[in-house]
Design a protein around this motif. Structure first.
Motif, PDB file in Angstrom:
ATOM      1  N   HIS A  70       0.834  -1.209   0.000  1.00 51.66           N
ATOM      2  CA  HIS A  70       0.000   0.000   0.000  1.00 51.66           C
ATOM      3  C   HIS A  70       0.866   1.255   0.000  1.00 51.66           C
ATOM      4  CE1 HIS A  70      -2.179  -3.083   2.575  1.00 51.66           C
ATOM      5  NE2 HIS A  70      -2.966  -2.962   1.522  1.00 51.66           N
ATOM      6  N   ASP A 123       3.243   2.316   3.227  1.00 51.49           N
ATOM      7  CA  ASP A 123       4.056   1.236   3.809  1.00 51.49           C
ATOM      8  C   ASP A 123       5.544   1.511   3.581  1.00 51.49           C
ATOM      9  OD1 ASP A 123       1.832  -0.221   4.625  1.00 51.49           O
ATOM     10  OD2 ASP A 123       1.750  -1.397   2.785  1.00 51.49           O
ATOM     11  N   HIS A 150      -0.156  -7.621   2.435  1.00 54.58           N
ATOM     12  CA  HIS A 150       1.288  -7.747   2.698  1.00 54.58           C
ATOM     13  C   HIS A 150       1.729  -9.196   2.444  1.00 54.58           C
ATOM     14  CE1 HIS A 150       1.550  -4.030   5.578  1.00 54.58           C
ATOM     15  NE2 HIS A 150       0.737  -3.829   4.571  1.00 54.58           N
ATOM     16  N   TYR A 161       8.059  -8.084   2.404  1.00 53.29           N
ATOM     17  CA  TYR A 161       7.616  -8.487   3.749  1.00 53.29           C
ATOM     18  C   TYR A 161       7.989  -9.942   4.021  1.00 53.29           C
ATOM     19  CZ  TYR A 161       4.367  -4.666   2.647  1.00 53.29           C
ATOM     20  OH  TYR A 161       3.815  -3.479   2.262  1.00 53.29           O
TER      21      TYR A 161
END
Ligand SMILES: [Zn+2]
Length: 299
Positions: A13, A16, A152, A141
């Motif tokens: 997003h 982030d 994520h 991530y």
């Protein structure tokens, strides 16, 4: 120039990147590295904090966040930004919590939610970017999306899949010459900083997590992880702060969590932490590396 460092960071997003990778991007831009940010969704399901914007529809918020991201990129000096598959190709999936308080996907998801994306199709968009930019280091991530957000987790899957496919000569030669990414990292929280910041915040009267026992405080950050590298904020702390503040719809300086987050960023030795995942390891050392490219041949 053949010795230019090339970095590619994938986030789910807008914002982030500014909360997790801003110090890293600003540092490598300063060093003259090639820095590419890929964002998978427009963040249409983000909670809107500005009262005048509360009535934005998800698509209006998504369009608004494109501008916020552009502002953050200007602050950080990043000139190479890519929306995965094009702006709006994947919709923010949103998130909810189960009875135990764990973050889980919503039952009813928006049409085109990233969580429901065809993985091969999404990975191929990224294969094209990887083969074109030929990054030495790719970061995303961990498998749990760091705290469970479905987008994520999906960004993690797409990135790991794309890294594997990009290096395979037989896979879709039309998407570019194969590129084997020399090093893959996962960004992570720095457990020690969470612990230190908890006590500083408590002394300042901030009650972000309630009253916790010493044991609970130790459990605030991720456990049993070996941090391979920490990129210190150093002089880039103010850029990282300004980048995050570009997201007026999402970030409020008055929020307790914002203040806690700033405390953590301002602690001595604070920086963005990474786990080593695949490819060429960091040179052996007693302390985390302070350069994501340490030990890599940049030729
Ligand atoms: Zn996110």
């Amino acid at each position: 120039m053949t010795d230019t460092k090339r970095l590619l960071i994938v986030h789910a997003h807008p914002d982030d990147e500014s909360s997790q990778s801003a110090g890293t991007m600003a540092r490598y831009v300063d060093e003259g590295a090639q820095v590419t940010l890929v964002t998978c969704t427009l963040g249409e399901m983000g909670e809107i904090l500005v009262p005048e914007w509360q009535n934005f529809s998800p698509s209006e918020l998504g369009q608004h966040r494109i501008g916020e991201l552009e502002q953050a990129m200007t602050v950080l000096g990043v000139t190479d930004h890519v929306w995965l598959g094009g702006a709006g190709a994947y919709h923010d999936s949103g998130m909810t919590r189960d009875e135990q308080g764990n973050v889980v996907p919503e039952q009813e998801r928006p049409e085109g939610a990233f969580w429901d994306a065809d993985l091969l199709e999404a990975a191929n968009h990224l294969v094209e970017v990887i083969r074109d930019r030929r990054p030495h280091v790719v970061s995303t991530y961990d498998p749990n999306g760091n705290y469970g957000h479905p987008d994520h987790i999906q960004a993690h899957r797409v990135t790991m899949y794309a890294v594997a496919l990009a290096g395979a000569p037989a896979h879709r030669p039309d998407l570019g010459d194969p590129w084997q990414v020399p090093r893959v990292l996962w960004s992570t929280n720095n457990a020690k900083l969470w612990e230190q910041a908890y006590y500083v915040a408590r002394d300042r009267g901030l009650n972000v997590f309630g009253d916790l026992s010493e044991e609970d405080v130790k459990r605030l950050g991720p456990q049993d992880v070996t941090i391979a590298a920490v990129v210190p904020y150093g002089e880039n702390l103010s850029k990282a702060t300004q980048a995050l503040l570009s997201y007026r719809s999402q970030v409020s300086e008055d929020a307790d969590f914002w203040q806690f987050f700033q405390i953590m960023r301002e602690l001595e030795g604070s920086g963005e932490a990474y786990l080593y995942v695949a490819g060429i390891p960091f040179p052996p050392s007693d302390a985390p590396a302070d350069d994501l490219f340490a030990g890599l041949d940049l030729g």
